[in-house]
Scaffold this active site. Structure first.
Site, PDB file in Angstrom:
ATOM      1  N   SER A 243      -1.633  -7.143  -4.396  1.00  0.00           N
ATOM      2  CA  SER A 243      -1.259  -8.016  -5.523  1.00  0.00           C
ATOM      3  C   SER A 243      -1.289  -9.491  -5.123  1.00  0.00           C
ATOM      4  O   SER A 243      -1.779 -10.344  -5.871  1.00  0.00           O
ATOM      5  CB  SER A 243       0.114  -7.635  -6.076  1.00  0.00           C
ATOM      6  OG  SER A 243       1.085  -7.613  -5.062  1.00  0.00           O
ATOM      7  N   HIS A 273      -0.003   1.068  -3.950  1.00  0.00           N
ATOM      8  CA  HIS A 273       0.741  -0.197  -3.895  1.00  0.00           C
ATOM      9  C   HIS A 273       1.988  -0.067  -4.781  1.00  0.00           C
ATOM     10  O   HIS A 273       2.787   0.833  -4.596  1.00  0.00           O
ATOM     11  CB  HIS A 273      -0.218  -1.320  -4.306  1.00  0.00           C
ATOM     12  CG  HIS A 273       0.277  -2.714  -4.086  1.00  0.00           C
ATOM     13  ND1 HIS A 273       1.309  -3.028  -3.233  1.00  0.00           N
ATOM     14  CD2 HIS A 273      -0.121  -3.903  -4.623  1.00  0.00           C
ATOM     15  CE1 HIS A 273       1.507  -4.348  -3.255  1.00  0.00           C
ATOM     16  NE2 HIS A 273       0.666  -4.895  -4.103  1.00  0.00           N
ATOM     17  N   HIS A 319       2.964   2.337   5.795  1.00  0.00           N
ATOM     18  CA  HIS A 319       2.670   0.954   5.412  1.00  0.00           C
ATOM     19  C   HIS A 319       1.444   0.469   6.162  1.00  0.00           C
ATOM     20  O   HIS A 319       1.207   0.878   7.304  1.00  0.00           O
ATOM     21  CB  HIS A 319       3.860   0.035   5.710  1.00  0.00           C
ATOM     22  CG  HIS A 319       3.781  -1.262   4.974  1.00  0.00           C
ATOM     23  ND1 HIS A 319       3.126  -2.355   5.478  1.00  0.00           N
ATOM     24  CD2 HIS A 319       4.235  -1.614   3.751  1.00  0.00           C
ATOM     25  CE1 HIS A 319       3.199  -3.337   4.595  1.00  0.00           C
ATOM     26  NE2 HIS A 319       3.864  -2.917   3.542  1.00  0.00           N
ATOM     27  N   ARG A 328      13.501  -4.010   3.424  1.00  0.00           N
ATOM     28  CA  ARG A 328      13.757  -3.961   1.977  1.00  0.00           C
ATOM     29  C   ARG A 328      14.336  -2.600   1.601  1.00  0.00           C
ATOM     30  O   ARG A 328      15.132  -2.481   0.674  1.00  0.00           O
ATOM     31  CB  ARG A 328      12.457  -4.236   1.205  1.00  0.00           C
ATOM     32  CG  ARG A 328      11.828  -5.589   1.540  1.00  0.00           C
ATOM     33  CD  ARG A 328      10.466  -5.759   0.902  1.00  0.00           C
ATOM     34  NE  ARG A 328       9.507  -4.771   1.376  1.00  0.00           N
ATOM     35  CZ  ARG A 328       8.280  -4.618   0.885  1.00  0.00           C
ATOM     36  NH1 ARG A 328       7.860  -5.402  -0.092  1.00  0.00           N
ATOM     37  NH2 ARG A 328       7.457  -3.705   1.376  1.00  0.00           N
ATOM     38  N   ASP A 374       9.435   1.084  -1.619  1.00  0.00           N
ATOM     39  CA  ASP A 374       9.391   1.923  -2.817  1.00  0.00           C
ATOM     40  C   ASP A 374      10.175   3.225  -2.673  1.00  0.00           C
ATOM     41  O   ASP A 374      10.461   3.887  -3.669  1.00  0.00           O
ATOM     42  CB  ASP A 374       7.931   2.247  -3.164  1.00  0.00           C
ATOM     43  CG  ASP A 374       7.146   0.987  -3.476  1.00  0.00           C
ATOM     44  OD1 ASP A 374       7.635   0.174  -4.261  1.00  0.00           O
ATOM     45  OD2 ASP A 374       6.050   0.805  -2.919  1.00  0.00           O
TER      46      ASP A 374
HETATM   47  N1  CMX Z   1       1.810  10.419   3.456  1.00  0.00           N
HETATM   48  C1  CMX Z   1       0.735  11.105   3.870  1.00  0.00           C
HETATM   49  N2  CMX Z   1      -0.286  10.555   4.571  1.00  0.00           N
HETATM   50  C2  CMX Z   1      -0.164   9.250   4.884  1.00  0.00           C
HETATM   51  C3  CMX Z   1       0.938   8.478   4.516  1.00  0.00           C
HETATM   52  C4  CMX Z   1       1.951   9.115   3.749  1.00  0.00           C
HETATM   53  N3  CMX Z   1       3.028   8.454   3.315  1.00  0.00           N
HETATM   54  N4  CMX Z   1       0.750   7.211   4.962  1.00  0.00           N
HETATM   55  C5  CMX Z   1      -0.451   7.197   5.587  1.00  0.00           C
HETATM   56  N5  CMX Z   1      -1.005   8.429   5.537  1.00  0.00           N
HETATM   57  C6  CMX Z   1      -2.341   8.817   6.003  1.00  0.00           C
HETATM   58  C7  CMX Z   1      -3.371   8.003   5.259  1.00  0.00           C
HETATM   59  O1  CMX Z   1      -3.609   8.535   3.959  1.00  0.00           O
HETATM   60  C8  CMX Z   1      -4.553   8.075   6.189  1.00  0.00           C
HETATM   61  O2  CMX Z   1      -5.158   9.327   5.999  1.00  0.00           O
HETATM   62  P1  CMX Z   1      -6.777   9.498   6.127  1.00  0.00           P
HETATM   63  O3  CMX Z   1      -7.085   9.117   7.530  1.00  0.00           O
HETATM   64  O4  CMX Z   1      -6.990  10.918   5.788  1.00  0.00           O
HETATM   65  O5  CMX Z   1      -7.367   8.546   5.130  1.00  0.00           O
HETATM   66  C9  CMX Z   1      -3.882   8.061   7.567  1.00  0.00           C
HETATM   67  O6  CMX Z   1      -2.510   8.487   7.354  1.00  0.00           O
HETATM   68  C10 CMX Z   1      -3.862   6.686   8.223  1.00  0.00           C
HETATM   69  O7  CMX Z   1      -3.315   5.744   7.318  1.00  0.00           O
HETATM   70  P2  CMX Z   1      -2.513   4.449   7.842  1.00  0.00           P
HETATM   71  O8  CMX Z   1      -3.462   3.634   8.645  1.00  0.00           O
HETATM   72  O9  CMX Z   1      -1.230   4.863   8.463  1.00  0.00           O
HETATM   73  O10 CMX Z   1      -2.120   3.756   6.467  1.00  0.00           O
HETATM   74  P3  CMX Z   1      -2.971   2.744   5.580  1.00  0.00           P
HETATM   75  O11 CMX Z   1      -2.795   1.380   6.127  1.00  0.00           O
HETATM   76  O12 CMX Z   1      -4.367   3.224   5.389  1.00  0.00           O
HETATM   77  O13 CMX Z   1      -2.240   2.897   4.176  1.00  0.00           O
HETATM   78  C11 CMX Z   1      -0.386   3.091   2.708  1.00  0.00           C
HETATM   79  C12 CMX Z   1      -0.955   2.376   3.944  1.00  0.00           C
HETATM   80  C13 CMX Z   1       0.904   2.387   2.296  1.00  0.00           C
HETATM   81  C14 CMX Z   1      -1.408   3.018   1.573  1.00  0.00           C
HETATM   82  C15 CMX Z   1      -0.100   4.573   3.081  1.00  0.00           C
HETATM   83  O14 CMX Z   1       0.905   4.615   4.078  1.00  0.00           O
HETATM   84  C16 CMX Z   1       0.326   5.415   1.898  1.00  0.00           C
HETATM   85  O15 CMX Z   1      -0.532   5.937   1.183  1.00  0.00           O
HETATM   86  N6  CMX Z   1       1.682   5.566   1.658  1.00  0.00           N
HETATM   87  C17 CMX Z   1       2.183   6.266   0.482  1.00  0.00           C
HETATM   88  C18 CMX Z   1       2.072   5.381  -0.757  1.00  0.00           C
HETATM   89  C19 CMX Z   1       3.080   4.245  -0.715  1.00  0.00           C
HETATM   90  O16 CMX Z   1       4.254   4.448  -0.443  1.00  0.00           O
HETATM   91  N7  CMX Z   1       2.619   3.037  -1.031  1.00  0.00           N
HETATM   92  C20 CMX Z   1       3.514   1.871  -1.162  1.00  0.00           C
HETATM   93  C21 CMX Z   1       3.362   0.849  -0.045  1.00  0.00           C
HETATM   94  C22 CMX Z   1       4.253  -0.337  -0.289  1.00  0.00           C
HETATM   95  C23 CMX Z   1       3.795  -1.115  -1.486  1.00  0.00           C
HETATM   96  O17 CMX Z   1       2.690  -1.703  -1.450  1.00  0.00           O
HETATM   97  O18 CMX Z   1       4.509  -1.125  -2.501  1.00  0.00           O
END
Ligand code: CMX
Length: 436
Positions: A243, A273, A319, A328, A374
């Protein structure tokens, strides 16, 4: 005392001459290190690419707003009479100036925003015509984009304003944008979940009180306090998140703050996000319906594993940058311990916190097994009766305007150029490294 705009007018010349010009003269040709091909395919993680002055995120410690941690902001920023959470008005002042405002300056900002709060009738009509099935975030983005109709920046640009003056109408638009968000959010909430009647803004009340009142919770002082904390901690998370970066990028084309922030909202509406805000509660409710309330640790563990095995993420965990529990999250947990220690859903959030990181570590993919912002917000909103999860990300959006708006003002003050990074095709990369 000075108004925020007067104080900014004092700060801008020295920031340009003594800070930015100096940094560029002293360090302009220094490198942060190599750029790896993996970073191009890997969502640009860790790639230093942006200037963002309001906040900086440390992977271990979490966010600091102008160098101040969340507990420091809670201690230092002005409060409402009888309140103990920081007023977001003060946080906005801090984001813009790096200074903690006086109580009087914060009061003036509350009054200024209340006076600017009305939205044009045609924007009300746009919202009233949206089907209640249109997601609240899409409605939010539509309304914010439409505010561009009255943009001071867009008008001044058409009239040939000098580059040096860009920041001034940007400031006016940013103030209008923030001020009008409660009326937009309130109208969406009442249209989709209520009778469509939106009460008037109270010119003597602070921003969070007015937002709470427009949603129908103005009499609940604990909820108002929650909003003050909520808006403060969701406002800014440095510049690279979807964002924030989107707002900055669109603003770099000299799109006005309404167009820029409308774009931010479309990014915030994604489930990885800001939409995680709603996803967490939906996930917790599904868990409750599957394994019942007061479920055992083993039943929770099994449910978490079933989420992962179904190829889904555990919302609220992980994250892109953080590697520890999000401060937070901790701030919201402390609020819950103070105001709703016995809430059953809060207890479930705590149980999930004890269980999920271990499972994510065992699963071995997520780089950060800890909760983000979140993971906790939904349970607090639900406790006070704001149970409509589809609305939660709108509140995140109201708050995120503070951080994006502050940076848009500085970008225009510093003459930030059009953003235009270089892209490559896979073919070009193969050719580039053919014999290396
Ligand atoms: N549950 C399951 N798998 C997860 C995970 C979770 N909470 N967090 C990361 N992973 C997985 C990723 O999907 C990725 O899988 P692939 O290799 O199969 O694609 C792997 O672990 C590596 O990811 P990462 O490098 O640790 O995380 P990213 O930087 O790619 O992504 C985020 C970060 C936040 C998108 C991810 O942790 C996620 O999807 N979390 C759940 C959604 C969430 O809570 N989002 C809110 C974030 C805060 C915000 O912006 O508001």
């Amino acid at each position: 005392p000075l108004t925020l705009k007067e104080r900014l007018a004092e700060l801008i010349p020295s920031q340009i001459d003594q800070v930015v010009k100096q940094i560029r003269a002293d360090h302009g040709k220094k490198s942060f290190g190599p750029v790896l091909v993996d970073q191009l395919y890997g969502g640009m993680r860790g790639l230093p690419a942006l200037i963002w002055d309001g906040s900086v995120l440390d992977a271990e410690e979490g966010i600091r707003f102008r160098g101040k941690s969340i507990p420091e902001c809670q201690a230092l920023l002005p409060k409402a009479p009888g309140g103990s959470e920081p007023l977001p008005e003060g946080l906005f002042w801090l984001l813009l100036t790096g200074e903690v405002p006086t109580q009087e300056q914060v009061r003036a900002l509350s009054r200024d925003w209340a006076a600017r709060a009305a939205i044009p009738e045609f924007v009300e009509e746009i919202l009233d015509r949206c089907p209640p099935t249109l997601h609240p975030m899409s409605q939010f983005s539509l309304a914010v984009t439409a505010l561009n109709h009255d943009s001071a920046f867009a008008r001044a640009y058409q009239e040939g304003i000098s580059k040096k003056e860009y920041w001034q109408p940007t400031f006016d638009d940013a103030m209008d944008l923030i001020a009008k968000l409660p009326n937009i959010a309130g109208r969406i909430y009442r249209n989709v979940f209520g009778d469509g009647k939106v009460p008037a803004i109270d010119l003597e009340k602070d921003y969070s009180h007015n937002l709470a009142a427009l949603l129908g919770f103005g009499d609940n002082e604990a909820f108002v306090e929650l909003l003050r904390l909520y808006i403060t901690i969701h406002s800014d998370h440095e510049g690279g998140n979807v964002s924030a970066h989107t707002g900055k990028l669109v603003g770099s084309a000299l799109s006005d703050p309404f167009l820029s922030f409308g774009a931010s909202l479309n990014g915030l509406a994604g489930p990885l996000h800001g939409l995680a805000n709603q996803e967490v509660l939906i996930w917790l409710r599904k868990m409750q319906s599957k394994i019942g309330e007061n479920a055992s640790d083993d039943a929770v563990k099994e449910y978490v594993w079933s989420t992962l095995k179904a190829g889904q993420v555990v919302p609220g965990y992980g994250h892109a940058v953080l590697r520890k529990t999000d401060p937070r999250y901790t701030a919201q947990r402390e609020f819950a311990l103070k105001h709703l220690p016995n809430d059953p859903l809060f207890k479930l959030v705590g149980q999930v916190y004890d269980i999920v990181p271990g499972i994510l570590l065992e699963a071995g993919k997520a780089k950060n097994p800890w909760p983000n912002v979140d993971a906790h917000s939904g349970v607090l909103l639900t406790h006070y009766g704001l149970t409509e999860m589809q609305f939660y990300t709108v509140l995140f959006g109201v708050s995120r305007a503070f951080g994006v708006a502050a940076q848009l003002i500085w970008d225009r003050a510093l003459g930030a150029p059009l953003e235009r990074p270089k892209s490559y095709s896979s073919d070009a990369i193969q050719r580039m490294f053919k014999d290396k």
